[in-house]
Design a protein around this motif. Structure first.
Motif, PDB file in Angstrom:
ATOM      1  N   ALA A  51       0.823  -1.213   0.000  1.00  0.00           N
ATOM      2  CA  ALA A  51       0.000   0.000   0.000  1.00  0.00           C
ATOM      3  C   ALA A  51       0.857   1.264   0.000  1.00  0.00           C
ATOM      4  O   ALA A  51       0.498   2.271  -0.603  1.00  0.00           O
ATOM      5  CB  ALA A  51      -0.932  -0.016   1.213  1.00  0.00           C
ATOM      6  N   GLY A  52       1.992   1.226   0.657  1.00  0.00           N
ATOM      7  CA  GLY A  52       2.839   2.417   0.721  1.00  0.00           C
ATOM      8  C   GLY A  52       3.969   2.383  -0.279  1.00  0.00           C
ATOM      9  O   GLY A  52       5.079   2.838   0.019  1.00  0.00           O
ATOM     10  N   PHE A  53       3.703   1.860  -1.469  1.00  0.00           N
ATOM     11  CA  PHE A  53       4.790   1.672  -2.457  1.00  0.00           C
ATOM     12  C   PHE A  53       5.405   2.989  -2.912  1.00  0.00           C
ATOM     13  O   PHE A  53       6.532   3.001  -3.400  1.00  0.00           O
ATOM     14  CB  PHE A  53       4.272   0.886  -3.666  1.00  0.00           C
ATOM     15  CG  PHE A  53       3.358   1.655  -4.567  1.00  0.00           C
ATOM     16  CD1 PHE A  53       3.840   2.307  -5.693  1.00  0.00           C
ATOM     17  CD2 PHE A  53       2.002   1.739  -4.298  1.00  0.00           C
ATOM     18  CE1 PHE A  53       2.994   3.005  -6.530  1.00  0.00           C
ATOM     19  CE2 PHE A  53       1.152   2.434  -5.123  1.00  0.00           C
ATOM     20  CZ  PHE A  53       1.634   3.073  -6.252  1.00  0.00           C
ATOM     21  N   ALA A  54       4.689   4.116  -2.734  1.00  0.00           N
ATOM     22  CA  ALA A  54       5.248   5.408  -3.142  1.00  0.00           C
ATOM     23  C   ALA A  54       5.234   6.392  -1.983  1.00  0.00           C
ATOM     24  O   ALA A  54       5.288   7.606  -2.193  1.00  0.00           O
ATOM     25  CB  ALA A  54       4.468   5.967  -4.325  1.00  0.00           C
ATOM     26  N   ALA A  55       5.161   5.884  -0.748  1.00  0.00           N
ATOM     27  CA  ALA A  55       5.047   6.773   0.414  1.00  0.00           C
ATOM     28  C   ALA A  55       6.317   7.578   0.641  1.00  0.00           C
ATOM     29  O   ALA A  55       6.266   8.719   1.114  1.00  0.00           O
ATOM     30  CB  ALA A  55       4.712   5.947   1.656  1.00  0.00           C
ATOM     31  N   THR A  56       7.455   7.006   0.326  1.00  0.00           N
ATOM     32  CA  THR A  56       8.739   7.698   0.483  1.00  0.00           C
ATOM     33  C   THR A  56       9.537   7.545  -0.799  1.00  0.00           C
ATOM     34  O   THR A  56       9.275   6.643  -1.609  1.00  0.00           O
ATOM     35  CB  THR A  56       9.545   7.099   1.651  1.00  0.00           C
ATOM     36  OG1 THR A  56       9.917   5.743   1.309  1.00  0.00           O
ATOM     37  CG2 THR A  56       8.730   7.091   2.936  1.00  0.00           C
ATOM     38  N   PRO A  57      10.528   8.417  -1.030  1.00  0.00           N
ATOM     39  CA  PRO A  57      11.377   8.251  -2.213  1.00  0.00           C
ATOM     40  C   PRO A  57      12.029   6.870  -2.285  1.00  0.00           C
ATOM     41  O   PRO A  57      12.155   6.290  -3.365  1.00  0.00           O
ATOM     42  CB  PRO A  57      12.422   9.359  -2.046  1.00  0.00           C
ATOM     43  CG  PRO A  57      11.728  10.408  -1.239  1.00  0.00           C
ATOM     44  CD  PRO A  57      10.845   9.650  -0.290  1.00  0.00           C
ATOM     45  N   ALA A  58      12.427   6.334  -1.141  1.00  0.00           N
ATOM     46  CA  ALA A  58      13.053   5.007  -1.130  1.00  0.00           C
ATOM     47  C   ALA A  58      12.064   3.945  -1.614  1.00  0.00           C
ATOM     48  O   ALA A  58      12.413   3.073  -2.422  1.00  0.00           O
ATOM     49  CB  ALA A  58      13.549   4.665   0.263  1.00  0.00           C
ATOM     50  N   ASN A  59      10.815   4.002  -1.097  1.00  0.00           N
ATOM     51  CA  ASN A  59       9.800   3.041  -1.520  1.00  0.00           C
ATOM     52  C   ASN A  59       9.488   3.179  -3.009  1.00  0.00           C
ATOM     53  O   ASN A  59       9.304   2.185  -3.716  1.00  0.00           O
ATOM     54  CB  ASN A  59       8.522   3.229  -0.705  1.00  0.00           C
ATOM     55  CG  ASN A  59       8.679   2.785   0.737  1.00  0.00           C
ATOM     56  OD1 ASN A  59       9.647   2.108   1.081  1.00  0.00           O
ATOM     57  ND2 ASN A  59       7.750   3.192   1.592  1.00  0.00           N
ATOM     58  N   ALA A  60       9.403   4.430  -3.490  1.00  0.00           N
ATOM     59  CA  ALA A  60       9.073   4.661  -4.900  1.00  0.00           C
ATOM     60  C   ALA A  60      10.165   4.110  -5.813  1.00  0.00           C
ATOM     61  O   ALA A  60       9.883   3.443  -6.818  1.00  0.00           O
ATOM     62  CB  ALA A  60       8.874   6.154  -5.146  1.00  0.00           C
ATOM     63  N   LEU A  61      11.422   4.380  -5.462  1.00  0.00           N
ATOM     64  CA  LEU A  61      12.528   3.864  -6.272  1.00  0.00           C
ATOM     65  C   LEU A  61      12.531   2.337  -6.284  1.00  0.00           C
ATOM     66  O   LEU A  61      12.717   1.701  -7.329  1.00  0.00           O
ATOM     67  CB  LEU A  61      13.859   4.394  -5.745  1.00  0.00           C
ATOM     68  CG  LEU A  61      14.168   5.873  -6.003  1.00  0.00           C
ATOM     69  CD1 LEU A  61      15.452   6.273  -5.299  1.00  0.00           C
ATOM     70  CD2 LEU A  61      14.275   6.151  -7.500  1.00  0.00           C
ATOM     71  N   THR A  62      12.344   1.733  -5.118  1.00  0.00           N
ATOM     72  CA  THR A  62      12.327   0.272  -5.032  1.00  0.00           C
ATOM     73  C   THR A  62      11.191  -0.320  -5.845  1.00  0.00           C
ATOM     74  O   THR A  62      11.363  -1.324  -6.560  1.00  0.00           O
ATOM     75  CB  THR A  62      12.203  -0.166  -3.563  1.00  0.00           C
ATOM     76  OG1 THR A  62      13.319   0.344  -2.821  1.00  0.00           O
ATOM     77  CG2 THR A  62      12.185  -1.684  -3.448  1.00  0.00           C
TER      78      THR A  62
END
Length: 459
Positions: A51-62
C-alpha cells in the motif's frame, strides 16, 4: 570507369503477379498479444504491490526497480519467442519483421535491466543510509540466488553491447554467434532470483505459477522449433557439396546436391542456414542466400569471403555433408507490385539478385540490374546475368575515390533511370552500399514500401 549509360523504363508493361507487403491482421494480432502480455505483468505488479509503495522516495525507487525487472523479464521471453521459429508468429508477421522487432526490443530490455539494478540499489541506499557500493554488496548477501543473477545480468549486458553496430562490425560472426548462445544460460541464471527473492513472487503463488509457465513455455518453444524440429528436418534433407567454383576475386559458388533438395521449397531470394560438416565449419551455421534455385537435384549459393567461415569455403571437399535449415526471408519476387523493377547488387549480394532476376523474367518482368563493384575482376556471375533474356545489366565499376563520385548517389541514378519514382527496387549488398542506395531512391521519391532490402540474419 565512368558510367555513361542512360536508360528509360522498358516500354512493355511487365505482368508481375504479387501481393502487397503492408502489415496485415496477423501482425496486428501479434502486437496485440504482446501488449496484452505487458498489461498482465503490470496487473501482477499492481495487485501485489504494498500500500505504501510510493510513500517515500526510497519506496518509490524500489517499486519502480521491481516493476522494471518484471517487465524486463517478460520482454526477454518475448525477444526469444520472436526468433524461436514459432509457426504462428512467422506466418502472421514474417521472419524479417520478427528479426527487426527482436533487435528493437533489445535496447528496451537492456534499459529495463539497468533501471532494475540501479533503482533497487538507490532505493535501498535511501532506506538504509548506506553508500551505493555498500548497498549493492548488502543486496548480494541478503537475497538468495543473487550471485547467479549478477553473472546472468553481466552476460546480458555483454550480449546487448555486442549487438551495437560499432562493436558488431569488429566481431567475427562466430564470436557474435556464441555470445548470443549464452543468452539462454543468462535467462536461466536470472530466472532463479526472481522466484526466490522477488517481492512479487515469494508469497504470491498465482504470480509464481504464471511466471513459471511463461518461462517453461518459452523454453519449450525454443527447444521444439529452434532445435528439435530443425535438426530432424536438416537430417532428412541433408545434402553434400558437389563442387566449389571461384566466380571472381573473393567470391565463390558452392553447388549442393541431395535427394530432397527439390522439396526444400526454396524460392529466389531466400536464404538458408548452412552447417558444413568439415573442419572450421562445425561450430556455427551461417546464413547464405541462394543464387540458383533447386533444379535437377542441385542448388547453388554464392558467397563473398568476408569472414573466417566464408574464407574457408573454397577448401570444402566434394562429398562433404551439409545440413541446411530454412528457407528464410521475404526478399522474393512475389513482393514486386510495380511493373518496372530495378535490382541493385554489390559484392556477394549478386547471388540473390541473380536468382531474383531469373524469377522476375519468368514472371514476365524486364528487370534492370545495377551491379556495383570495385573493379571488373569483382563482377561475379556477370556473364550469367548478361545471358538472361529480358535482363538489362549495368555494371557500376570503380572505387568512389577513382570515379570522383558514388554511382549510387542521387544524380547518377537519376541519369541512369530518370523515372525511378515509378519503379520498385530490390537491394542486396554491403550494409553501407544498401543504405546509400536506399537513401538515394528515397530522395528520388520512390516510396519506402517499394524498396526491399535483404536481411540475412536470425537474430
Amino acid at each position: 570507369m565512368e558510367q555513361t549509360v542512360s536508360m528509360t523504363a522498358p516500354a512493355r508493361r511487365a505482368r508481375v503477379r504479387s501481393r502487397a507487403t503492408r502489415p496485415g491482421t496477423g501482425s496486428r494480432a501479434v502486437r496485440a498479444a504482446l501488449v496484452l502480455g505487458v498489461v498482465v505483468v503490470l496487473g501482477m505488479w499492481w495487485l501485489t504491490v504494498p500500500a505504501g509503495f510510493a510513500a517515500t522516495p526510497a519506496n518509490a525507487l524500489t517499486s519502480v526497480g521491481e516493476l522494471s525487472g518484471m517487465v524486463g523479464g517478460f520482454l526477454v521471453c518475448v525477444q526469444v519467442l520472436l526468433i524461436a521459429r514459432v509457426p504462428w508468429f512467422e506466418n502472421a508477421v514474417g521472419l524479417d519483421r520478427l528479426v527487426s522487432w527482436h533487435r528493437s526490443l533489445g535496447a528496451s530490455v537492456l534499459f529495463l535491466i539497468i533501471v532494475h539494478v540501479l533503482f533497487l540499489v538507490f532505493g535501498g541506499e535511501l532506506a538504509d543510509k548506506n553508500p551505493p557500493w555498500d548497498e549493492f554488496i548488502s543486496i548480494l548477501q541478503s537475497y538468495p540466488d543473487m550471485l547467479t543473477a549478477l553473472v546472468g545480468t553481466i552476460a546480458f549486458l555483454v550480449v546487448g553491447l555486442s549487438s551495437a553496430r560499432l562493436i558488431r562490425t569488429k566481431l567475427s560472426y562466430e564470436v557474435w554467434y556464441w555470445l548470443h548462445v549464452t543468452t539462454y544460460v543468462s535467462i536461466f541464471l536470472t530466472f532463479l532470483h526472481q522466484l526466490s527473492g522477488g517481492a512479487h513472487f515469494v508469497a504470491q503463488p498465482i504470480n509464481r505459477v504464471i511466471w513459471i509457465a511463461l518461462y517453461l513455455g518459452t523454453a519449450a518453444a525454443v527447444l521444439t522449433w529452434r532445435f528439435i524440429l530443425p535438426t530432424l528436418d536438416a537430417w532428412r534433407g541433408r545434402m553434400r557439396v558437389a563442387a566449389v567454383v571461384p566466380e571472381s576475386d573473393g567470391v565463390n559458388s558452392v553447388w549442393l546436391t541431395g535427394p530432397r533438395v527439390q522439396e526444400l521449397g526454396v524460392r529466389a531470394g531466400n536464404f538458408l542456414l548452412f552447417r558444413f560438416l568439415a573442419w572450421g565449419h562445425l561450430g556455427t551455421a551461417h546464413p547464405y542466400s541462394v543464387s540458383a534455385v533447386p533444379a535437377d537435384g542441385y542448388l547453388r549459393i554464392t558467397v563473398g569471403e568476408i569472414g573466417d567461415h566464408s574464407r574457408r569455403l573454397p577448401a570444402l571437399k566434394p562429398g562433404s555433408l551439409v545440413f541446411a535449415e530454412g528457407p528464410f526471408g521475404r526478399f522474393t519476387a512475389d513482393r514486386a507490385s510495380r511493373p518496372h523493377v530495378v535490382l541493385i547488387a554489390g559484392g556477394a549480394g549478386i547471388g540473390p539478385i541473380r536468382a531474383l532476376a531469373e524469377e522476375l523474367v519468368r514472371r514476365g518482368a524486364q528487370p534492370v540490374v545495377l551491379y556495383r563493384a570495385r573493379s571488373p575482376r569483382h563482377l561475379a556471375l556477370l556473364g550469367e546475368l548478361q545471358a538472361m533474356p529480358g535482363v538489362t545489366v549495368v555494371p557500376l565499376v570503380g572505387r568512389r575515390s577513382e570515379l570522383g563520385y558514388d554511382p549510387l548517389d542521387v544524380e547518377p541514378l537519376r541519369h541512369l533511370i530518370p523515372d525511378l519514382h515509378n519503379w520498385e527496387a530490390f537491394i542486396c549488398g554491403p550494409e553501407g552500399m544498401g543504405e546509400r542506395a536506399e537513401a538515394s531512391l528515397r530522395a528520388l521519391r520512390m516510396p519506402k514500401r517499394f524498396i526491399h532490402r535483404e536481411e540475412l540474419s536470425m537474430s
